[in-house]
Write a protein that holds these residues in place. Structure first.
Motif, mmCIF file in Angstrom:
data_model
loop_
_atom_site.group_PDB
_atom_site.id
_atom_site.type_symbol
_atom_site.label_atom_id
_atom_site.label_comp_id
_atom_site.label_asym_id
_atom_site.label_seq_id
_atom_site.Cartn_x
_atom_site.Cartn_y
_atom_site.Cartn_z
ATOM 1 N N SER A 192 35.182 -18.010 9.332
ATOM 2 C CA SER A 192 35.340 -16.780 8.546
ATOM 3 C C SER A 192 33.986 -16.126 8.288
ATOM 4 O O SER A 192 32.933 -16.779 8.340
ATOM 5 C CB SER A 192 36.022 -17.088 7.216
ATOM 6 O OG SER A 192 35.159 -17.838 6.384
ATOM 7 N N GLU A 193 34.029 -14.841 7.958
ATOM 8 C CA GLU A 193 32.794 -14.107 7.694
ATOM 9 C C GLU A 193 32.087 -14.673 6.465
ATOM 10 O O GLU A 193 30.857 -14.818 6.444
ATOM 11 C CB GLU A 193 33.120 -12.630 7.507
ATOM 12 C CG GLU A 193 33.636 -11.983 8.789
ATOM 13 C CD GLU A 193 34.174 -10.577 8.571
ATOM 14 O OE1 GLU A 193 34.184 -10.130 7.405
ATOM 15 O OE2 GLU A 193 34.583 -9.944 9.562
ATOM 16 N N GLU A 194 32.879 -15.044 5.435
ATOM 17 C CA GLU A 194 32.238 -15.554 4.225
ATOM 18 C C GLU A 194 31.603 -16.924 4.446
ATOM 19 O O GLU A 194 30.508 -17.204 3.942
ATOM 20 C CB GLU A 194 33.247 -15.590 3.060
ATOM 21 C CG GLU A 194 34.556 -16.293 3.334
ATOM 22 C CD GLU A 194 35.677 -15.381 3.813
ATOM 23 O OE1 GLU A 194 36.804 -15.536 3.326
ATOM 24 O OE2 GLU A 194 35.424 -14.529 4.708
ATOM 25 N N LEU A 195 32.241 -17.783 5.240
ATOM 26 C CA LEU A 195 31.669 -19.099 5.507
ATOM 27 C C LEU A 195 30.426 -18.980 6.389
ATOM 28 O O LEU A 195 29.458 -19.717 6.220
ATOM 29 C CB LEU A 195 32.705 -20.012 6.160
ATOM 30 C CG LEU A 195 32.255 -21.455 6.405
ATOM 31 C CD1 LEU A 195 31.975 -22.168 5.079
ATOM 32 C CD2 LEU A 195 33.299 -22.225 7.212
ATOM 33 N N ASP A 222 37.922 -12.326 11.208
ATOM 34 C CA ASP A 222 38.750 -12.215 10.005
ATOM 35 C C ASP A 222 40.106 -12.894 10.195
ATOM 36 O O ASP A 222 40.953 -12.856 9.306
ATOM 37 C CB ASP A 222 38.946 -10.743 9.610
ATOM 38 C CG ASP A 222 39.763 -9.959 10.626
ATOM 39 O OD1 ASP A 222 40.076 -10.500 11.721
ATOM 40 O OD2 ASP A 222 40.095 -8.793 10.341
ATOM 41 N N LYS A 249 28.292 -16.621 6.398
ATOM 42 C CA LYS A 249 27.163 -16.205 5.543
ATOM 43 C C LYS A 249 26.679 -17.376 4.698
ATOM 44 O O LYS A 249 25.471 -17.599 4.539
ATOM 45 C CB LYS A 249 27.600 -15.046 4.651
ATOM 46 C CG LYS A 249 27.798 -13.740 5.416
ATOM 47 C CD LYS A 249 28.351 -12.644 4.509
ATOM 48 C CE LYS A 249 28.618 -11.374 5.325
ATOM 49 N NZ LYS A 249 29.304 -10.344 4.509
ATOM 50 N N GLU A 250 27.635 -18.146 4.188
ATOM 51 C CA GLU A 250 27.270 -19.298 3.354
ATOM 52 C C GLU A 250 26.462 -20.322 4.142
ATOM 53 O O GLU A 250 25.492 -20.903 3.627
ATOM 54 C CB GLU A 250 28.546 -19.946 2.808
ATOM 55 C CG GLU A 250 28.300 -21.190 1.965
ATOM 56 C CD GLU A 250 29.584 -21.941 1.658
ATOM 57 O OE1 GLU A 250 29.639 -23.170 1.906
ATOM 58 O OE2 GLU A 250 30.561 -21.303 1.198
ATOM 59 N N LYS A 302 40.071 -17.310 6.892
ATOM 60 C CA LYS A 302 39.415 -16.926 5.638
ATOM 61 C C LYS A 302 38.810 -18.157 4.965
ATOM 62 O O LYS A 302 39.258 -19.298 5.172
ATOM 63 C CB LYS A 302 40.402 -16.237 4.708
ATOM 64 C CG LYS A 302 41.474 -17.147 4.147
ATOM 65 C CD LYS A 302 42.326 -16.435 3.102
ATOM 66 C CE LYS A 302 43.317 -17.411 2.451
ATOM 67 N NZ LYS A 302 44.110 -16.778 1.391
ATOM 68 N N GLY A 303 37.800 -17.922 4.147
ATOM 69 C CA GLY A 303 37.219 -18.966 3.334
ATOM 70 C C GLY A 303 36.774 -20.173 4.126
ATOM 71 O O GLY A 303 36.050 -20.066 5.123
ATOM 72 N N LYS A 304 37.236 -21.318 3.706
ATOM 73 C CA LYS A 304 36.834 -22.576 4.329
ATOM 74 C C LYS A 304 37.851 -23.072 5.348
ATOM 75 O O LYS A 304 37.907 -24.267 5.649
ATOM 76 C CB LYS A 304 36.583 -23.633 3.250
ATOM 77 C CG LYS A 304 35.357 -23.298 2.384
ATOM 78 C CD LYS A 304 34.959 -24.447 1.483
ATOM 79 C CE LYS A 304 33.645 -24.131 0.780
ATOM 80 N NZ LYS A 304 33.169 -25.278 -0.042
#
Length: 981
Positions: free
Chosen positions: A859-862, A891, A864-865, A894-896
């Motif tokens: 995912s995009e958020e992971l 996308d 970045k993390e 999502k998330g993890k």
């Protein structure tokens, strides 16, 4: 017989009965009148682009394909001015299409332009052919587009937009020279095209043509472009007028019939069960041609069924049996191999007992081959240790349905899914795993107001199209299903009359639902209470509901219970036994349904009759002349444990890459190394075959006859396209050779005899025979002795003594989750273009150039993390093992949540991460319950998804071809306006 409504229509002075709202051209086609119709195709409906079907209706020239019959309608097809208008339309087509039939690869008797012109009697055209300024687009893997031969009929657009519903193709009517375009006007190879091939299937000429046909079909077509152009010009000079041209080209087309074989087969990939003709020349596959009468798919195909056949002629095919000599394999003759297998089986049986041997049937092999595999196990060896790969995927769905409704298969047909008012998919990436079936849903949603609700972890195509998309926490589908069911009962929305008449166990089941409150469900799943309430209202009020599910449900420790919960909900709402309703566990492999149906299971004879039932066993003992084992055998999960425990010494695996597809590869391969004697029967030297003591080279579906059973319970015949590759045999023949060597001479001469024997013993198939399955005919089990089959189940009750279904109480406990160390969840599943571990599809050059490897979706958020970008390389580590792969950031997750396709090979194989946890009721591995930690090896790199992959495309949805834009063009005039009446 009830009188049906009808409409009287007069055609050329004769009265005909038509169905209300019947298409006028369809009616005319039943009268024997010859009306040209190039853009019209019954499978597509009216497109209205070619104007050739002009007739006079109530005194006015009209396109017949665009009209529906009305009472009193008076139609004329033979008047002079009607003929003139039709000729004008045909001339306009020939302005865009050059007739050079004799040297055209499409001159196979089926060119609709050729045939229409010949039937019309056209000798000359009044408008000369005008080539376009466009080049041929041959950028794609599997088909090419020639704008100079394209008549802009729009069939390809219609089939792409509204049948396949991939929505890649349009016609740009605004440009000076209109043409078919891909996405926002990019080459085929750079578009969202998924290579389903339906555009080339419906094209009426050679504009959109399979590359396998090019330079192969005709006697004079294997020429370089310059020489071909000269031949075309010479042909036009010699053949003055179309009469001589058609005569010569028809002769050449007839000659092709002698060398091009057209053989009906059934697809060897997923469980949809598409059937089609395979066009072959020598050992070359020229093309695959589906037909409207194909019962599961009509004219539809996907990339694998249409173009995924190169593996049949792969240089990797085994052509001699192999026997291990120390660390190496030695090629041997068949006699030696069969003798050795029989000898070792006999030795192990004598030394350790029959239950020290085990057998795995194949979901890729035929029903008949499943039958003889379990017969070898039970009759010849004397053990019920026989199973198949339904244990890996569909056994929990079968269990849930047996518990509640008594048959472990789809309730109805794909037509029922398409006609349902509400379709719910749960844990199914339908567009990639069952693409042709998904198209039926997409079409119904797009054109016929069907609602689609999708439950999944990933935002795949069906999720993006859904009217409502839900992402419950992994493994909690049972909770929301039960909570929604409870809420429906709390509100009094259940189907009381259905429950009273057809269902047992209501009170106990109702009590079992008490823990499943909306609050509990929302907390466990992450779906809000309001969403759950709205969902309950939608399901209970829908006129008909069909639920489709797949491995996202079944490959959990609660897979059987979740499948049961689906069926409970359908029973409470009365969604069984009527069109458009029911339970649809979508079968993954082409014959995973049939392999179980025909007895490759440790607890069932063919037709799901229990091995510990004295009466059933006596029937088989009488037929086979032996005493059969009473004890239920080991399933394939238990087999691996038994090897480690020293309780199993020999395995015979047919057409299954156990060492890759079973959970916990390290544990499984360690077991395979411990076997005293291991036989693998396959097309290739697979990962599993590397551990074998004997490898027997088998034949794929194109090289044999038999039957497959698809996800609809539909039994279909396949016919032999090629002789078996030298040195190979069909699986049923190999098994029969082993049985004979061991003293059991079955003497089957043809698979039809195996089916006949099975039908005589298994009540489920009592009326099945090859005559009833001739050609494109099919039967959906159960099949009565008189040959009557059952497309829709439960119309007269359920297969229990009192004909009533059973509500089944359930409990829930979440036994899997991520934790602080293993903080990421890995989901897995199929890709559209690759099948499972890829043993067949990685040998298809056109597929590999589009999708050369598996990938890990992040995912995009992971991303970045963890500080990673597209193309990063990461290692995923679970408690069972580790896998390494290349990252794509998307996308879709999502998330993890991570996603790793089943087609991962080598160090990317998903089953390095899976462990020994299984569904508590069926031993199906909990493949979807994987917690991992991530180690970043490289922060960025080359994307694993090439720029020419369809996932990078930009489809352009619209309905049909927007022919009104053609009619609005300044250079268009209705042909009927140019003739005197």
């Amino acid at each position: 017989m009830l009188e049906r409504e009808h409409t009287v229509v007069t055609v050329n002075g004769n009265e005909y009965l038509a169905d209300p709202n019947q298409n006028l051209l369809d009616l005319i086609n039943t009268t024997g009148e010859n009306v040209p119709q190039i853009c019209y195709n019954e499978s597509l409906g009216p497109i209205e682009t070619c104007d050739t079907c002009l007739v006079q209706v109530n005194g006015k020239l009209q396109r017949a394909c665009g009209m529906k019959v009305e009472p009193g309608m008076r139609v004329q097809t033979q008047l002079p001015h009607v003929h003139k208008a039709q000729k004008e339309a045909l001339d306009r087509i020939l302005e865009k299409h050059e007739l050079y039939c004799t040297v055209c690869d499409y001159n196979n008797g089926s060119c609709e332009i050729h045939n229409t012109m010949a039937d019309f009697g056209l000798e000359h055209q009044s408008r000369p052919f005008q080539p376009t300024s466009y080049n041929i687009d041959d950028s794609g893997s599997f088909y090419r587009y020639d704008p100079d031969q394209c008549i802009l009929c729009g069939r390809c657009v219609e089939v792409c937009q509204d049948v396949q519903v991939n929505e890649t193709l349009t016609i740009d009517w605004e440009r000076q020279e209109p043409r078919v375009i891909w996405d926002n006007d990019v080459p085929i190879d750079q578009s969202s095209c998924v290579n389903c091939g339906q555009c080339s299937t419906v094209c009426p000429c050679n504009a959109m043509m399979e590359k396998g046909m090019e330079h192969e079909a005709g006697f004079l077509t294997d020429q370089k472009p310059g020489i071909l152009r000269s031949m075309i010009e010479m042909t036009k000079k010699v053949e003055t007028g179309y009469g001589p041209l058609f005569a010569v080209s028809d002769t050449e087309a007839a000659m092709r019939e002698e060398r091009i074989q057209k053989t009906k087969t059934v697809c060897t990939y997923c469980g949809v069960g598409c059937s089609f003709d395979v066009w072959t020349k020598d050992r070359k596959v020229l093309k695959v041609e589906p037909h409207p009468q194909s019962p599961a798919n009509g004219i539809s195909t996907c990339v694998k069924g249409k173009f995924g056949w190169d593996y049949v002629n792969s240089e990797d095919r085994l052509q001699k049996p192999l026997i291990r000599r120390g660390d190496y394999f030695e090629e041997v003759e068949w006699d030696e191999a069969i003798s050795y297998v029989a000898q070792r089986f006999n030795e192990i049986k004598a030394e350790k007992g029959a239950d020290h041997l085990a057998f795995i049937g194949s979901s890729k092999a035929t029903n008949e081959e499943s039958y003889v595999m379990q017969k070898l196990s039970r009759q010849v060896i004397g053990t019920n240790n026989v199973d198949n790969c339904s244990r890996y995927c569909q056994a929990p769905a079968t269990k849930g349905l047996f518990r509640t409704v008594g048959y472990g298969g789809d309730s109805g047909s794909i037509d029922d899914i398409a006609s349902a008012k509400l379709v719910i998919t749960i844990g199914s990436n339908t567009a990639e795993s069952h693409p042709v079936l998904a198209s039926r849903i997409k079409r119904s949603q797009k054109l016929f107001d069907q609602k689609l609700f999708v439950f999944d972890l990933r935002k795949h195509e069906m999720a993006k199209r859904a009217d409502r998309f839900y992402q419950p926490k992994s493994g909690t589908d049972l909770v929301w299903l039960s909570a929604v069911t409870k809420y429906i009962l709390d509100q009094g929305w259940e189907n009381k009359s259905f429950l009273n008449e057809w269902v047992n166990g209501f009170d106990e089941y109702r009590e079992s639902l008490e823990p499943f409150t909306l609050e509990y469900a929302s907390e466990m799943t992450g779906i809000s209470i309001d969403e759950l309430k709205a969902l309950a209202k939608e399901i209970s009020s829908a006129e008909s509901v069909a639920v489709c599910w797949a491995m996202g449900v079944t490959q959990h420790m609660r897979g059987s219970d979740t499948s049961t919960a689906i069926s409970n909900l359908l029973l409470i709402t009365g969604n069984y036994g009527k069109p458009g309703t029911g339970a649809y566990p979508l079968r993954g492999h082409n014959n995973v349904q049939g392999c179980s149906d025909f007895g490759s299971m440790p607890n069932f004879f063919p037709g799901y009759e229990k091995v510990d039932d004295e009466e059933v066993r006596a029937r088989y003992e009488k037929a086979w002349g032996v005493e059969l084992p009473k004890k239920i055998g080991m399933d394939n999960h238990e087999m691996i444990k038994a090897i480690h425990d020293g309780e199993l010494s020999s395995m015979y695996v047919m057409g299954e890459d156990t060492g890759i597809v079973d959970a916990n590869i390290n544990y499984v391969t360690a077991a395979l190394e411990k076997l005293d004697f291991f036989v693998v029967q396959d097309l290739f030297l697979t990962e599993t075959a590397e551990y074998a003591d004997v490898v027997l080279p088998a034949s794929p579906s194109l090289e044999k006859e038999g039957t497959f059973t698809n996800t609809e319970r539909r039994i279909q015949r396949l016919y032999q396209s090629f002789e078996p590759l030298e040195g190979t045999y069909p699986d049923w023949m190999i098994i029969q050779m082993i049985a004979k060597e061991m003293g059991y001479d079955w003497n089957y001469q043809h698979p039809s005899e195996i089916m006949q024997e099975s039908a005589s013993l298994a009540k489920l198939f009592a009326g099945v025979n090859y005559e009833l399955l001739e050609g494109y005919k099919s039967l959906q089990w159960p099949v009565a002795e008189d040959g009557t089959d059952s497309p829709l189940l439960f119309t007269e009750g359920f297969p229990f003594e009192d004909k009533k279904a059973k509500l089944y109480p359930l409990t829930f406990e979440l036994k899997y989750d991520t934790n602080e160390e293993y903080d990421l969840h890995v989901n897995n599943g199929r890709l559209l273009e690759h099948f499972h571990e890829g043993n067949m599809t990685y040998r298809i050059e056109g597929i590999v150039r589009k999708t050369p490897q598996a990938f890990i979706e992040v995912s995009e958020e992971l991303s970045k993390e963890r500080g990673i970008q597209e193309g990063a390389e990461v290692k995923l580590i679970s408690e069972a093992g580790e896998a390494t792969g290349i990252v794509t950031i998307t996308d879709r997750v999502k998330g993890k949540e991570l996603f790793l396709p089943l087609s991962g090979r080598g160090k990317t194989a998903i089953n390095y991460l899976t462990d020994n946890r299984v569904d508590k009721d069926t031993d199906t591995p909990a493949y979807k319950e994987i917690a991992v930690k991530m180690k970043v090896l490289k922060k960025k790199g080359k994307s694993p998804i090439p720029p020419n992959n369809h996932r990078r495309g930009n489809p352009v949805p619209q309905i049909s071809v927007q022919v009104e834009k053609k009619w609005e063009r300044d250079d268009y005039e209705f042909p009927g306006n140019k003739v005197d009446q």
